[in-house]
Design an enzyme around this catalytic site. Structure first.
Site, PDB file in Angstrom:
ATOM      1  N   PRO A 177      43.869  46.174  39.019  1.00  0.00           N
ATOM      2  CA  PRO A 177      45.160  46.830  39.283  1.00  0.00           C
ATOM      3  C   PRO A 177      46.321  45.876  39.018  1.00  0.00           C
ATOM      4  O   PRO A 177      46.227  44.677  39.296  1.00  0.00           O
ATOM      5  CB  PRO A 177      45.069  47.205  40.761  1.00  0.00           C
ATOM      6  CG  PRO A 177      43.600  47.337  41.028  1.00  0.00           C
ATOM      7  CD  PRO A 177      42.961  46.268  40.162  1.00  0.00           C
ATOM      8  N   ASN A 188      49.107  45.192  40.406  1.00  0.00           N
ATOM      9  CA  ASN A 188      49.752  44.433  41.481  1.00  0.00           C
ATOM     10  C   ASN A 188      48.830  43.406  42.128  1.00  0.00           C
ATOM     11  O   ASN A 188      49.224  42.738  43.066  1.00  0.00           O
ATOM     12  CB  ASN A 188      50.299  45.385  42.541  1.00  0.00           C
ATOM     13  CG  ASN A 188      49.197  46.147  43.247  1.00  0.00           C
ATOM     14  OD1 ASN A 188      48.092  46.286  42.738  1.00  0.00           O
ATOM     15  ND2 ASN A 188      49.492  46.658  44.428  1.00  0.00           N
ATOM     16  N   CYS A 189      47.589  43.277  41.639  1.00  0.00           N
ATOM     17  CA  CYS A 189      46.648  42.309  42.236  1.00  0.00           C
ATOM     18  C   CYS A 189      46.853  40.935  41.631  1.00  0.00           C
ATOM     19  O   CYS A 189      47.104  40.792  40.443  1.00  0.00           O
ATOM     20  CB  CYS A 189      45.211  42.740  41.994  1.00  0.00           C
ATOM     21  SG  CYS A 189      44.738  44.175  42.946  1.00  0.00           S
ATOM     22  N   LEU A 190      46.708  39.921  42.476  1.00  0.00           N
ATOM     23  CA  LEU A 190      46.847  38.544  41.994  1.00  0.00           C
ATOM     24  C   LEU A 190      45.589  38.088  41.313  1.00  0.00           C
ATOM     25  O   LEU A 190      44.515  38.509  41.538  1.00  0.00           O
ATOM     26  CB  LEU A 190      47.164  37.618  43.180  1.00  0.00           C
ATOM     27  CG  LEU A 190      48.443  37.978  43.938  1.00  0.00           C
ATOM     28  CD1 LEU A 190      48.567  37.092  45.163  1.00  0.00           C
ATOM     29  CD2 LEU A 190      49.654  37.821  43.041  1.00  0.00           C
TER      30      LEU A 190
END
Length: 112
Positions: free
Chosen positions: A108, A110-112
C-alpha cells in the site's frame, strides 16, 4: 552465492519488500509459501480475507490502507473482521501491508 531454499525457488519474482512483482503470479500455493516465511499456516478464514483483499484491488486498482480495507472486508467478507481480529489471525501489527503481501499485491502506498 548462497544456495536458495526450495521455498524461494518456487516463489515468483519478489520486490525488495517481499511483494510479488506481478500480482497475476499469485496462487493459493504462492500465498502459503509467503506465509510460511512468517511461520504462518493459512486456513480457509485466511483465504477468505486474502480473496477479499484481491477483490478490493480488482475494484479500486490499488492496495488499500488498513481502515478502508477493514471497512471493505466487514462489508464483503464478514462483519467480524475487525482490525484486532485480523492482527491476531495474521499475527501482525501491519495488517494492510501483510495482507497485501500475502495476497500477491503491491505494498500500500502509505506503508513505510
Amino acid at each position: 552465492m548462497p544456495e536458495l531454499s526450495k521455498k524461494n525457488q518456487e516463489l515468483p519474482e519478489l520486490d525488495q519488500d517481499g511483494h510479488l512483482v506481478n500480482h497475476l503470479d499469485w496462487t493459493p500455493e504462492v500465498a502459503r509459501l509467503l506465509a510460511a516465511r512468517d511461520q504462518l499456516i493459512l486456513n480457509d478464514e485466511h483465504f477468505k480475507v486474502l480473496e477479499g483483499m484481491r477483490e478490493y484491488y480488482r475494484r479500486f486498482e490499488h492496495a488499500p490502507a488498513t481502515r478502508p480495507l477493514i471497512k471493505f472486508l466487514m462489508q464483503t467478507v464478514s462483519p467480524e473482521l475487525t482490525n484486532a481480529h485480523l492482527m491476531a489471525l495474521f499475527n501482525t501489527g501491519l495488517v494492510a501491508r501483510t495482507l497485501a503481501r500475502l495476497a500477491g499485491l503491491p505494498k500500500p502506498a502509505n506503508c513505510l
